[in-house]
Design a protein around this motif. Structure first.
Motif, PDB file in Angstrom:
ATOM      1  N   LEU A 173      21.865  -4.454  51.703  1.00 36.07           N
ATOM      2  CA  LEU A 173      21.188  -3.285  52.271  1.00 36.07           C
ATOM      3  C   LEU A 173      20.111  -2.764  51.330  1.00 36.07           C
ATOM      4  O   LEU A 173      19.012  -2.391  51.764  1.00 36.07           O
ATOM      5  CB  LEU A 173      22.205  -2.186  52.571  1.00 36.07           C
ATOM      6  CG  LEU A 173      23.154  -2.449  53.753  1.00 36.07           C
ATOM      7  CD1 LEU A 173      24.249  -1.393  53.804  1.00 36.07           C
ATOM      8  CD2 LEU A 173      22.384  -2.482  55.065  1.00 36.07           C
ATOM      9  N   LYS A 174      20.394  -2.721  50.052  1.00 42.22           N
ATOM     10  CA  LYS A 174      19.397  -2.229  49.086  1.00 42.22           C
ATOM     11  C   LYS A 174      18.182  -3.149  49.042  1.00 42.22           C
ATOM     12  O   LYS A 174      17.061  -2.687  48.820  1.00 42.22           O
ATOM     13  CB  LYS A 174      20.035  -2.117  47.697  1.00 42.22           C
ATOM     14  CG  LYS A 174      20.992  -0.945  47.562  1.00 42.22           C
ATOM     15  CD  LYS A 174      21.438  -0.720  46.135  1.00 42.22           C
ATOM     16  CE  LYS A 174      22.356  -1.830  45.648  1.00 42.22           C
ATOM     17  NZ  LYS A 174      22.898  -1.551  44.301  1.00 42.22           N
ATOM     18  N   GLU A 175      18.407  -4.435  49.262  1.00 44.01           N
ATOM     19  CA  GLU A 175      17.289  -5.389  49.234  1.00 44.01           C
ATOM     20  C   GLU A 175      16.471  -5.365  50.521  1.00 44.01           C
ATOM     21  O   GLU A 175      15.360  -5.913  50.555  1.00 44.01           O
ATOM     22  CB  GLU A 175      17.838  -6.800  48.996  1.00 44.01           C
ATOM     23  CG  GLU A 175      18.425  -7.009  47.607  1.00 44.01           C
ATOM     24  CD  GLU A 175      19.141  -8.355  47.480  1.00 44.01           C
ATOM     25  OE1 GLU A 175      19.250  -9.061  48.522  1.00 44.01           O
ATOM     26  OE2 GLU A 175      19.577  -8.694  46.367  1.00 44.01           O
ATOM     27  N   HIS A 176      16.978  -4.755  51.568  1.00 42.76           N
ATOM     28  CA  HIS A 176      16.298  -4.793  52.869  1.00 42.76           C
ATOM     29  C   HIS A 176      15.974  -3.401  53.408  1.00 42.76           C
ATOM     30  O   HIS A 176      15.869  -3.191  54.613  1.00 42.76           O
ATOM     31  CB  HIS A 176      17.157  -5.551  53.881  1.00 42.76           C
ATOM     32  CG  HIS A 176      17.277  -7.011  53.593  1.00 42.76           C
ATOM     33  ND1 HIS A 176      18.197  -7.519  52.689  1.00 42.76           N
ATOM     34  CD2 HIS A 176      16.566  -8.088  54.057  1.00 42.76           C
ATOM     35  CE1 HIS A 176      18.072  -8.838  52.623  1.00 42.76           C
ATOM     36  NE2 HIS A 176      17.093  -9.205  53.448  1.00 42.76           N
ATOM     37  N   VAL A 177      15.816  -2.429  52.523  1.00 42.40           N
ATOM     38  CA  VAL A 177      15.383  -1.102  52.954  1.00 42.40           C
ATOM     39  C   VAL A 177      13.978  -1.213  53.561  1.00 42.40           C
ATOM     40  O   VAL A 177      13.102  -1.844  52.966  1.00 42.40           O
ATOM     41  CB  VAL A 177      15.373  -0.116  51.768  1.00 42.40           C
ATOM     42  CG1 VAL A 177      14.700   1.190  52.157  1.00 42.40           C
ATOM     43  CG2 VAL A 177      16.791   0.152  51.293  1.00 42.40           C
ATOM     44  N   LYS A 186      17.183   4.407  51.463  1.00 44.05           N
ATOM     45  CA  LYS A 186      17.559   4.002  50.097  1.00 44.05           C
ATOM     46  C   LYS A 186      18.610   4.938  49.532  1.00 44.05           C
ATOM     47  O   LYS A 186      19.622   4.510  48.956  1.00 44.05           O
ATOM     48  CB  LYS A 186      16.309   3.993  49.219  1.00 44.05           C
ATOM     49  CG  LYS A 186      16.559   3.608  47.770  1.00 44.05           C
ATOM     50  CD  LYS A 186      15.257   3.633  46.983  1.00 44.05           C
ATOM     51  CE  LYS A 186      15.505   3.283  45.508  1.00 44.05           C
ATOM     52  NZ  LYS A 186      14.239   3.315  44.736  1.00 44.05           N
ATOM     53  N   ARG A 187      18.408   6.245  49.707  1.00 41.67           N
ATOM     54  CA  ARG A 187      19.362   7.226  49.173  1.00 41.67           C
ATOM     55  C   ARG A 187      20.709   7.142  49.884  1.00 41.67           C
ATOM     56  O   ARG A 187      21.758   7.302  49.264  1.00 41.67           O
ATOM     57  CB  ARG A 187      18.774   8.640  49.302  1.00 41.67           C
ATOM     58  CG  ARG A 187      17.650   8.919  48.321  1.00 41.67           C
ATOM     59  CD  ARG A 187      17.167  10.356  48.373  1.00 41.67           C
ATOM     60  NE  ARG A 187      16.350  10.629  49.533  1.00 41.67           N
ATOM     61  CZ  ARG A 187      16.717  11.386  50.554  1.00 41.67           C
ATOM     62  NH1 ARG A 187      17.923  11.950  50.553  1.00 41.67           N
ATOM     63  NH2 ARG A 187      15.910  11.591  51.566  1.00 41.67           N
ATOM     64  N   GLN A 188      20.692   6.882  51.193  1.00 47.61           N
ATOM     65  CA  GLN A 188      21.945   6.771  51.927  1.00 47.61           C
ATOM     66  C   GLN A 188      22.765   5.576  51.447  1.00 47.61           C
ATOM     67  O   GLN A 188      23.985   5.671  51.261  1.00 47.61           O
ATOM     68  CB  GLN A 188      21.662   6.644  53.428  1.00 47.61           C
ATOM     69  CG  GLN A 188      21.083   7.884  54.068  1.00 47.61           C
ATOM     70  CD  GLN A 188      22.030   9.065  53.992  1.00 47.61           C
ATOM     71  OE1 GLN A 188      23.162   8.999  54.452  1.00 47.61           O
ATOM     72  NE2 GLN A 188      21.583  10.137  53.381  1.00 47.61           N
ATOM     73  N   VAL A 189      22.095   4.446  51.257  1.00 46.96           N
ATOM     74  CA  VAL A 189      22.804   3.254  50.782  1.00 46.96           C
ATOM     75  C   VAL A 189      23.352   3.483  49.378  1.00 46.96           C
ATOM     76  O   VAL A 189      24.512   3.152  49.074  1.00 46.96           O
ATOM     77  CB  VAL A 189      21.876   2.029  50.812  1.00 46.96           C
ATOM     78  CG1 VAL A 189      22.552   0.826  50.159  1.00 46.96           C
ATOM     79  CG2 VAL A 189      21.477   1.694  52.241  1.00 46.96           C
ATOM     80  N   GLN A 190      22.534   4.072  48.504  1.00 46.07           N
ATOM     81  CA  GLN A 190      22.983   4.326  47.138  1.00 46.07           C
ATOM     82  C   GLN A 190      24.161   5.287  47.117  1.00 46.07           C
ATOM     83  O   GLN A 190      25.133   5.097  46.371  1.00 46.07           O
ATOM     84  CB  GLN A 190      21.824   4.878  46.305  1.00 46.07           C
ATOM     85  CG  GLN A 190      20.735   3.860  45.996  1.00 46.07           C
ATOM     86  CD  GLN A 190      19.547   4.479  45.288  1.00 46.07           C
ATOM     87  OE1 GLN A 190      19.338   5.697  45.322  1.00 46.07           O
ATOM     88  NE2 GLN A 190      18.741   3.634  44.642  1.00 46.07           N
ATOM     89  N   ARG A 191      24.092   6.326  47.948  1.00 42.78           N
ATOM     90  CA  ARG A 191      25.174   7.303  47.996  1.00 42.78           C
ATOM     91  C   ARG A 191      26.460   6.662  48.510  1.00 42.78           C
ATOM     92  O   ARG A 191      27.550   6.875  47.965  1.00 42.78           O
ATOM     93  CB  ARG A 191      24.757   8.466  48.893  1.00 42.78           C
ATOM     94  CG  ARG A 191      25.820   9.554  49.050  1.00 42.78           C
ATOM     95  CD  ARG A 191      25.387  10.547  50.099  1.00 42.78           C
ATOM     96  NE  ARG A 191      26.365  11.602  50.298  1.00 42.78           N
ATOM     97  CZ  ARG A 191      26.436  12.364  51.374  1.00 42.78           C
ATOM     98  NH1 ARG A 191      25.577  12.178  52.345  1.00 42.78           N
ATOM     99  NH2 ARG A 191      27.345  13.299  51.487  1.00 42.78           N
TER     100      ARG A 191
END
Length: 763
Positions: free
Chosen positions: A215-219, A183-188
Motif C-alpha cells: 500500500l505504501k508503494e502504491h499511494v 499515505k497517512r492512513q496507511v502509516q497510521r
C-alpha cells in the motif's frame, strides 16, 4: 435484515455500566430541556458495531407536569489503555456540532461534550436519539427492488452532501491535513497494527506486513495535493453507519464519525463502493467476490449508476454552490480571483434551500399534479399546491424575482400604510430577498427543472411580469388593489396582448381598441394565448390595446388593468400547446365586448404601452431563459440516468460512442447558454434594459434552441417513453419550443442583434 435502532439495544453489561447518579447530575445541568424535576433514568446499550461504547438514555420526569419522557444517546471512549488518536469522541462531537449547526447534512443533534473523565470514567458526549432503520447487510435482504434502488441512491446523495461541505465556512478548516491522506492512513494503520501485535501480544501476520508495504508503494500520485477533491472525509461510510427514516427511503442520520478528518474524498467514495468489488461480511467461506462477481441483487443500481448519482450531486450540482464567504472588500476582487459568475454566500444558501425544497416536496408531487391536470377536475387547484406555497413562503423562498429597485419603489408607496398587508405577512418577505437579476438567475434556473416549481415560489409567468409592471409603473391605488394580493399569492393574473387576426410579433399591428368615454375606457377586441387566464384564481388582466389610432406608430398603444369579472370579458376556450392545455393555468382565447373599466386603470398614461412593454419584457424574457437552462439540466440528469440503466446491443447505452459524443455536445451547449444568460443578467443589472437589449436578444435565441436540443436528445435516449406522458421530458420540450415564439420570435431577436452589430461596425 433491516433493523430499527431500538432493536439494536440490549441490557447494559454490569462491568461497563456508567455511574448513573453522576451521569444524571451532569445531564440535568448540561442538556437543554432535560426532563425534570427528579427525573428517572434507565440505560440500555447498543450492541451493533460500536467501537466506542454507546448507550441509549431513557429519561422521564418522576413528578407530574415534568414534561414527556425523552431518549438520548451517550457515546464514550472505552475504558483502559487505548491506541494513540483512537476513539476520539471529542472529534466526533466537533464534526457533528459543525455539521448540525451549519449544513443540511443529516446528522444527530449533539447537546454537550464532557471531557471530565471523573464523571463516568472517560470523556463522552450526548446526542439525540434517532428512531430509524439501519441496514447491516449491503445486499439489503428482505427489501423490495424499488426500495433497494432508492436506498442506494439516498446513500450516494448523502455522501455527496458531506463532500460538498465548505469546511472553512463551518469552522473545520483545522480538522485535519488535506494532503497525503492515503499515505497517512496507511502509516497510521501500520503503526496501530505493530503496536497491537508482537512481544506478548497476538503474533504478527506476515501477509499483513506485506500488505502495508504494498500500500505504501502504491499511494496515488495525486494524494500529495491539497487541491480539488479534498475536504471532509467520513472515513467509515457504509450502510450500517446510516440511519434511514422509518417509512421513507432517505437518510436521517450519518453516525460513527470516529475516523473522520480532512483528506482525499475519493477514499470515501471507494469505500462506499466496496460491496460491488468484495464481500467483506464475516462468514465462513473461501470466496469474497462482490456484486460484480456474484451478480447484482435485483434493484441495486449498477456501480456506474451509483457513481453517477454521487457525481450529479457533488460535482455538477456543486457548480451552484461554489464560492466562499467574502468580505465587502473581497467581493470587489472576486471577479479577478474566482471568476465572474460566483454566487454570493447569500445566494448559495438560497440555492441549497431551493434544491432541497424541490427534491423533498415538488419532484415527489409531480405525478399527482399531472394526474390532477389530466382529470375532469383539471381546471381546479390541487390542494397540495396551496400547502406547498405556504411552506415556501415560510422558508423564505417567496417572490425571489423582485429586483432591488422595484422593491424600493413599492416599499415607499405601499408600506407606509400597513393596513393593506394581511395579518402575519412580512413586508420584506412580500418584496423578495433583495436580489439582483444576476443573483436571481442562479435560483430561477433551479425552478426551471420542474414545470410546477415556479408557481410554488410565486415566481411563475405571467405573474412575475405583471407584478413587475405594477411594481415599476403602478399607482399606489393600483398596487394596493392588485399588486398586494399578487405578492401574497392569493390571486393570479394574465397578460393579454397577442391577437389571432394579426401578426402580433409586430406589436404595432394589434387592433384591440381602448376608447375613452368620460371617466371610463371601453375595450373591444379579441386576444388569444392569454396565459394564466384559465386559472380560477386569475382576477386581473393587463391588456395592451390602442388608445389613439392616429398617433405616431409607437405612441398608439396603451396598457390597462382589466378585472377578469368585468361584464363583456368572455373566455372562449383553452388553447393547446402540442396537446398540453397546461391546466389549471391554461392559455385562453378571450373576447372583450364593450368592456368598461375606470380611467384610473390605465398604466402610466395613454400611448406609453411600448415603454411599459420594453421594461416588462427584458426581465421576463431573461426569466424564461434562466428556467430553460434548468429544464435542460433536468433533461441531462434524466438522460444520463437512463443511459446508465438501459442495455442495448450488448452494452449500456452510456457505453456507446455515439451517445458519449452527443452527451458531451449537449453539456458544451448548455454551459455556453448558461454563461450567456448570466452575462445578460449582469448587463441588465449594470446598464439597464435598453443598453443590454442586444445580449438579452442573444440569450432569448440561444436558450430555447439549446434546451430543445438537449431535451430532444434526452427523449431519444428514453425511446418511446421519451415522447409519452411517462416522463416530464415531452412537457419540458413543448414549453421550450413555445419559447422560440413567445415574448418575440427568434427572427425578431436575430434582427435586433444584426442591426446593433451593423451599427457597431459603422461606429
Amino acid at each position: 435484515m433491516a433493523k430499527l435502532t431500538s432493536e439494536l439495544l440490549r441490557p447494559v453489561d454490569p462491568a461497563a455500566a456508567p455511574d448513573e447518579a453522576a451521569l444524571l447530575r451532569y445531564l440535568a445541568a448540561n442538556v437543554p430541556g432535560f426532563p425534570g424535576p427528579a427525573p428517572a433514568l434507565s440505560l440500555t446499550q447498543f450492541g451493533h458495531g460500536q467501537s466506542n461504547p454507546t448507550y441509549c438514555i431513557h429519561a422521564s420526569a418522576s413528578a407530574p407536569g415534568g414534561g414527556p419522557a425523552r431518549r438520548y444517546v451517550l457515546r464514550k471512549k472505552p475504558p483502559g489503555a487505548i491506541l494513540q488518536s483512537a476513539h476520539a469522541v471529542e472529534r466526533e462531537y466537533q464534526v457533528l456540532k459543525a455539521l448540525g449547526d451549519h449544513t443540511d447534512v443529516p446528522v444527530p443533534k449533539v447537546y454537550c461534550l464532557c471531557t471530565d473523565a471523573s464523571v463516568i470514567g472517560t470523556p463522552f458526549y450526548i446526542m439525540e436519539y434517532l428512531e430509524g432503520i439501519i441496514y447491516p447487510d449491503s445486499v439489503l435482504p428482505g427489501v423490495t427492488p424499488s426500495k433497494r434502488r432508492a436506498i442506494y441512491f439516498s446513500t450516494a446523495k448523502t455522501l455527496a452532501a458531506i463532500h460538498k461541505v465548505d469546511v472553512d465556512a463551518i469552522g473545520l478548516q483545522k480538522y485535519g491535513r488535506r494532503d497525503n491522506y492515503c499515505k497517512r492512513q496507511v502509516q497510521r494503520w501500520e503503526r496501530q497494527y505493530l503496536a497491537s501485535t508482537g512481544e506478548g501480544k497476538p503474533a504478527r501476520y506476515q501477509r499483513m506486513l506485506d500488505l502495508a508495504r504494498w500500500l505504501k508503494e502504491h499511494v496515488p500520485k495525486e494524494d500529495s495535493s491539497a487541491a480539488s477533491g479534498t475536504g471532509l472525509v467520513h472515513g467509515d461510510y457504509r450502510p450500517d453507519n446510516l440511519v434511514f427514516h422509518p417509512t421513507e427511503d432517505r437518510v436521517i442520520g450519518v453516525i460513527d464519525w470516529e475516523l473522520s478528518t480532512l483528506g482525499n474524498q475519493m477514499c470515501d467514495v471507494a469505500y462506499s463502493c466496496l460491496p460491488y468489488i468484495i464481500d467483506a461480511t464475516p462468514t465462513e467461506r473461501t470466496f469474497y467476490g462482490g456484486f460484480q462477481h456474484t451478480g447484482i441483487p435485483d434493484g441495486i443500481p449498477q456501480l456506474e449508476e451509483y457513481l453517477s448519482v454521487y457525481c450529479s450531486y457533488s460535482v455538477f450540482k456543486s457548480q451552484e454552490h461554489r464560492g466562499k464567504n467574502f468580505t465587502e472588500e473581497e467581493n470587489l476582487t472576486s471577479e479577478k480571483n474566482q471568476g465572474k459568475f460566483v454566487p454570493s454566500e447569500k445566494v448559495m444558501q438560497l440555492q441549497k434551500k431551493l434544491i432541497k425544497f424541490i427534491e423533498d416536496h415538488i419532484y415527489p408531487m409531480e405525478g399527482e399534479f399531472y394526474k390532477h391536470a389530466q382529470s375532469t377536475s383539471r381546471w381546479t387547484i390541487h390542494p397540495e399546491e396551496e400547502n406547498l406555497k405556504a411552506l415556501a413562503k415560510k422558508e423564505g423562498l417567496w417572490n425571489l424575482f423582485i429586483p432591488l429597485d422595484s422593491a424600493a419603489r413599492a416599499r415607499k408607496l405601499l408600506f407606509e400604510d400597513h393596513s393593506q398587508i394581511s395579518l402575519g405577512s412580512s413586508n420584506d418577505l412580500l418584496l423578495g430577498a433583495g436580489l439582483t437579476n444576476l443573483e436571481y438567475g442562479y435560483l430561477c434556473e433551479i425552478m426551471g427543472r420542474s414545470v410546477w416549481a415556479p408557481q410554488i415560489f410565486n415566481c411563475g409567468a405571467p405573474d412575475t411580469g405583471n407584478m413587475e409592471v405594477l411594481l415599476r409603473y403602478g399607482t399606489k391605488e393600483q398596487q394596493k388593489q392588485w399588486l398586494v394580493p399578487l405578492l401574497e399569492g392569493t390571486i393570479r393574473s394574465g397578460f393579454a396582448m397577442t391577437e389571432p387576426q394579426v401578426a402580433s410579433s409586430d406589436a404595432t399591428n394589434i387592433e384591440c381598441s381602448i376608447s375613452r368615454q368620460g371617466d371610463f375606457y371601453v375595450i373591444n377586441g379579441r386576444k388569444w394565448w392569454t396565459s394564466g387566464a384559465m386559472d380560477p384564481r386569475c382576477k386581473i388582466l393587463i391588456l395592451m390595446g390602442k388608445t389613439d389610432f392616429s398617433a405616431p406608430k409607437h405612441k398608439q398603444q396603451s396598457m390597462i388593468l382589466v378585472d377578469i369579472n368585468t361584464p363583456g370579458v368572455q373566455i372562449k376556450r383553452p388553447l393547446l400547446v402540442f396537446g398540453f392545455d397546461d391546466a389549471p393555468h391554461g392559455h385562453a382565447e378571450i373576447t372583450f365586448e364593450n368592456v368598461c373599466v375606470p380611467v384610473t386603470n390605465i398604466l402610466l398614461g395613454e400611448g406609453r404601452g411600448f415603454e411599459i412593454a420594453q421594461g416588462r419584457l427584458g426581465p421576463g424574457r431573461l426569466h424564461h431563459c434562466m428556467r430553460l437552462v434548468g429544464a435542460a439540466e433536468r433533461g441531462m440528469d434524466l438522460m444520463v440516468e437512463r443511459a446508465l440503466s438501459r442495455t442495448a446491443f450488448g452494452k449500456r447505452i452510456a457505453q456507446h460512442g455515439s451517445f458519449l459524443s452527443d452527451l458531451a455536445k449537449c453539456r458544451i451547449e448548455l454551459e455556453q447558454a448558461r454563461l450567456l444568460v448570466l452575462e445578460a443578467a449582469d448587463q441588465l443589472d449594470r446598464h439597464g434594459n435598453k443598453k443590454a437589449r442586444c445580449i438579452l436578444a442573444m440569450a432569448k435565441v440561444a436558450a430555447p434552441n439549446m434546451a430543445l436540443k438537449v431535451l430532444d436528445m434526452a427523449m431519444q435516449v428514453h425511446g418511446a417513453a421519451g415522447v409519452s406522458s411517462g416522463t416530464v421530458l415531452s412537457h419540458l420540450w413543448a414549453t421550450a419550443r413555445t419559447l422560440r415564439i413567445a415574448d418575440g420570435p427568434d427572427e425578431v431577436h436575430l434582427g435586433t442583434i444584426a442591426k446593433l452589430e451593423l451599427q457597431r461596425a459603422r461606429l
